[in-house]
Design an enzyme around this catalytic site. Structure first.
Site, PDB file in Angstrom:
ATOM      1  N   THR A  95      13.955   8.130 -21.975  1.00 17.79           N
ATOM      2  CA  THR A  95      14.018   7.474 -23.274  1.00 17.79           C
ATOM      3  C   THR A  95      12.725   7.835 -24.002  1.00 17.79           C
ATOM      4  OG1 THR A  95      13.062   5.495 -22.297  1.00 17.79           O
ATOM      5  CG2 THR A  95      15.444   5.521 -22.543  1.00 17.79           C
ATOM      6  N   ARG A 124      13.277   4.464 -30.796  1.00 15.63           N
ATOM      7  CA  ARG A 124      14.379   4.296 -29.865  1.00 15.63           C
ATOM      8  C   ARG A 124      15.166   5.607 -29.798  1.00 15.63           C
ATOM      9  NH1 ARG A 124      15.558  -0.142 -27.409  1.00 15.63           N
ATOM     10  NH2 ARG A 124      13.583  -0.925 -28.139  1.00 15.63           N
ATOM     11  N   ASP A 169      15.204  10.334 -13.733  1.00 13.71           N
ATOM     12  CA  ASP A 169      15.246   9.480 -14.921  1.00 13.71           C
ATOM     13  C   ASP A 169      13.861   8.848 -15.064  1.00 13.71           C
ATOM     14  OD1 ASP A 169      15.500   7.449 -16.760  1.00 13.71           O
ATOM     15  OD2 ASP A 169      17.425   6.711 -15.983  1.00 13.71           O
ATOM     16  N   TYR A 202      24.614  14.728 -42.254  1.00  9.70           N
ATOM     17  CA  TYR A 202      25.458  15.068 -41.097  1.00  9.70           C
ATOM     18  C   TYR A 202      25.101  16.450 -40.573  1.00  9.70           C
ATOM     19  CZ  TYR A 202      28.816  11.853 -39.281  1.00  9.70           C
ATOM     20  OH  TYR A 202      29.387  10.837 -38.573  1.00  9.70           O
ATOM     21  N   GLU A 238      26.387  17.840 -37.189  1.00 11.80           N
ATOM     22  CA  GLU A 238      27.019  18.093 -35.888  1.00 11.80           C
ATOM     23  C   GLU A 238      26.764  19.532 -35.445  1.00 11.80           C
ATOM     24  OE1 GLU A 238      31.115  16.920 -35.730  1.00 11.80           O
ATOM     25  OE2 GLU A 238      30.640  14.878 -36.334  1.00 11.80           O
ATOM     26  N   LYS A 283       9.740   3.977 -24.614  1.00 14.23           N
ATOM     27  CA  LYS A 283       9.018   3.161 -23.634  1.00 14.23           C
ATOM     28  C   LYS A 283       7.567   3.656 -23.579  1.00 14.23           C
ATOM     29  CE  LYS A 283      13.388   1.949 -21.558  1.00 14.23           C
ATOM     30  NZ  LYS A 283      14.334   2.092 -20.447  1.00 14.23           N
TER      31      LYS A 283
HETATM   32  C1  PLP Z   1      15.633   2.069 -20.298  1.00 15.35           C
HETATM   33  C2  PLP Z   1      16.281   2.893 -19.267  1.00 15.35           C
HETATM   34  C3  PLP Z   1      17.506   3.545 -19.504  1.00 15.35           C
HETATM   35  C4  PLP Z   1      18.394   3.292 -20.696  1.00 15.35           C
HETATM   36  O1  PLP Z   1      17.879   3.366 -21.925  1.00 15.35           O
HETATM   37  P1  PLP Z   1      18.573   2.658 -23.189  1.00 15.35           P
HETATM   38  O2  PLP Z   1      17.910   3.368 -24.300  1.00 15.35           O
HETATM   39  O3  PLP Z   1      18.272   1.208 -23.070  1.00 15.35           O
HETATM   40  O4  PLP Z   1      20.039   2.941 -23.127  1.00 15.35           O
HETATM   41  C5  PLP Z   1      18.002   4.388 -18.521  1.00 15.35           C
HETATM   42  N1  PLP Z   1      17.337   4.558 -17.365  1.00 15.35           N
HETATM   43  C6  PLP Z   1      16.183   3.924 -17.097  1.00 15.35           C
HETATM   44  C7  PLP Z   1      15.501   4.147 -15.785  1.00 15.35           C
HETATM   45  C8  PLP Z   1      15.626   3.066 -18.034  1.00 15.35           C
HETATM   46  O5  PLP Z   1      14.486   2.437 -17.744  1.00 15.35           O
END
Ligand code: PLP
Length: 432
Positions: A226, A235, A200, A54, A56, A229
């Site tokens: 993220t 993840r 994003d 933990y 925090e 990807k």
């Molecule tokens: C994949 C994605 C997210 C969210 O990611 P998660 O890990 O699935 O919650 C947010 N914004 C965009 C543009 C994404 O492609």
């Protein structure tokens, strides 16, 4: 695989499903554009004893003792993120992309404030203002889309919406847009209407690192990505602040005494989260080290080369691609001219070992659960070592499948073709 002997004794049922899933990943063509194959080094960090702790708070400021080594791990992750992206501040604690976007909204907005994001049905994300998502429920969400004819982002139209709706936050970035995003143009619009700009880059952060997509760093107030990807990590997610000392320009915001970096950190904890996932932080640090290598730059370049080659092969095979092709890692195709729906295409391709997802196309007349399109991409196959000549074959296999849904001889030949391709690029050969 790591810890599998113990899993075998304790829970052979789960171990069995993991083995089945490994075989599925190995033996199929994984073409969902948001997926990838992370390295064994990343997985070893992810499967480590760091999950026990933990922590925090942040390095040097924890609510629990015993964090001297965790602090080192999180500092490495933050420093690598800052260096790799060229930003002044990085928060590596978000559990995933959706909570990270929630944190950005929590940091910059008050409930009821207006946000402007890309419409889900035209390529945006749930968290960019979809009506049943937190982003559409707690904020006044308005959307922009793409041009009805070209299916490209129309920056003049976006500007007009921004001037009319006066959003406090503009979100750019997409989950199903096959072209480059012009962050400079979004930034000009955000400045004109005095809005914050959130870029994003979840789908494209690996491409940004590789230099094959424009970077949002000179333009955005806050960047979210993220890590699982195109970045090819575990993840998770990160929030990056290019200029940490920037302040909110909304003097009515209750927290306007804090700078952007402080607001983001406070939004993660105590705002939204408790203890960070330290194993995930460590795995992100490993992925960032990998992403800083020359090999990773080549990887990003190859993703785009592969996607362009695949787009050509699909077009030659008679598929109708949204915007006519791709500049990035993904392709959106309308399958209805072939007499199929997106759902039928997804199922048919799944049955021959090719995994991709059904997807709405811009101005789709069909419903989300059975839309007109499919969305596919090259990040995962490129990680396996697929190159242009393989993508020509992949394109052929896809078009043969979609054009011959009832021809079992042809579909069997496709299954053989999939096996040849996957056998020639083994996945995780070191995993027994
Ligand atoms: C994949 C994605 C997210 C969210 O990611 P998660 O890990 O699935 O919650 C947010 N914004 C965009 C543009 C994404 O492609």
């Amino acid at each position: 695989m790591m810890l599998m002997q113990h899993l075998n004794t304790m829970d052979p049922e789960i171990k069995g499903w993991i083995e089945k899933e490994l075989a599925r990943q190995r033996d199929g063509l994984e073409m969902i554009p948001s997926e990838n194959f992370t390295s064994l080094a990343v997985m070893e960090a992810m499967g480590s004893i760091l999950t026990n702790k933990y922590s925090e708070g942040y390095p040097g400021k924890r609510y629990y003792g015993g964090n001297q080594f965790i602090d080192e791990v999180e500092n490495l992750a933050r420093d690598r993120a800052k260096k790799l992206f060229g930003v002044e501040h990085a928060n590596v604690q978000p559990y995933s992309g959706s909570p990270a976007n929630q944190a950005v909204c929590f940091a910059l907005l008050n409930p009821g404030d207006t946000i402007l994001g890309m419409e889900l049905a035209q390529g945006g994300h749930l968290t960019h203002g979809y009506k049943v998502n937190f982003s559409g429920k707690y904020y006044r969400a308005v959307n922009y889309g793409v041009d009805p004819k070209t299916h490209l982002l129309d920056y003049e139209a976006i500007r007009a919406i921004a001037i009319k709706e006066k959003p406090k936050l503009i979100i750019c970035g997409a989950t199903a847009y096959p072209r480059q995003i012009d962050f400079a143009k979004f930034s000009a619009i955000a400045h004109e209407v005095n809005a914050y700009l959130l870029a994003d880059i979840s789908h494209i952060s690996g491409l940004v690192i590789s230099g094959v997509h424009q970077s949002p760093v000179p333009y955005a107030d806050v960047i979210m990505t993220t890590t699982h990807k195109t970045l090819r990590g575990p993840r998770g997610a990160m929030i990056l602040v290019p200029k940490a000392a920037d302040r909110l320009h909304d003097v009515h915001h209750p927290d306007s005494k804090r700078n952007l970096a402080e607001l983001i950190d406070a939004a993660i904890i105590p705002g939204l989260q408790g203890g960070p996932h330290n194993h995930q932080t460590a795995a992100i640090a490993v992925a960032l080290k990998e992403a800083a290598t020359p090999e990773f730059k080549k990887y990003g370049e190859q993703i785009v080369k592969n996607a362009k080659t695949l787009a050509e092969a699909l077009t030659t095979g008679g598929l109708s691609l949204i915007t006519g092709g791709t500049d990035n890692h993904l392709i959106l195709a309308n399958v209805t001219p072939l007499g199929l729906t997106g759902q039928q295409a997804q199922e048919l391709l799944d049955s021959v070992g090719i995994t991709m997802n059904k997807n709405m196309i811009p101005y789709d007349t069909r419903k989300p659960l059975d839309p007109s399109g499919i969305r596919l991409g090259t990040p995962a196959l490129t990680s396996r070592g697929f190159t242009e000549k393989d993508m020509v074959k992949v394109g052929e296999l896809i078009t043969i499948t979609l054009k011959n849904p009832d021809d079992s001889v042809k579909l069997d030949a496709v299954r053989k073709g999939v096996k040849e391709l996957t056998d020639s690029h083994p996945l995780y050969p070191d995993l027994k």
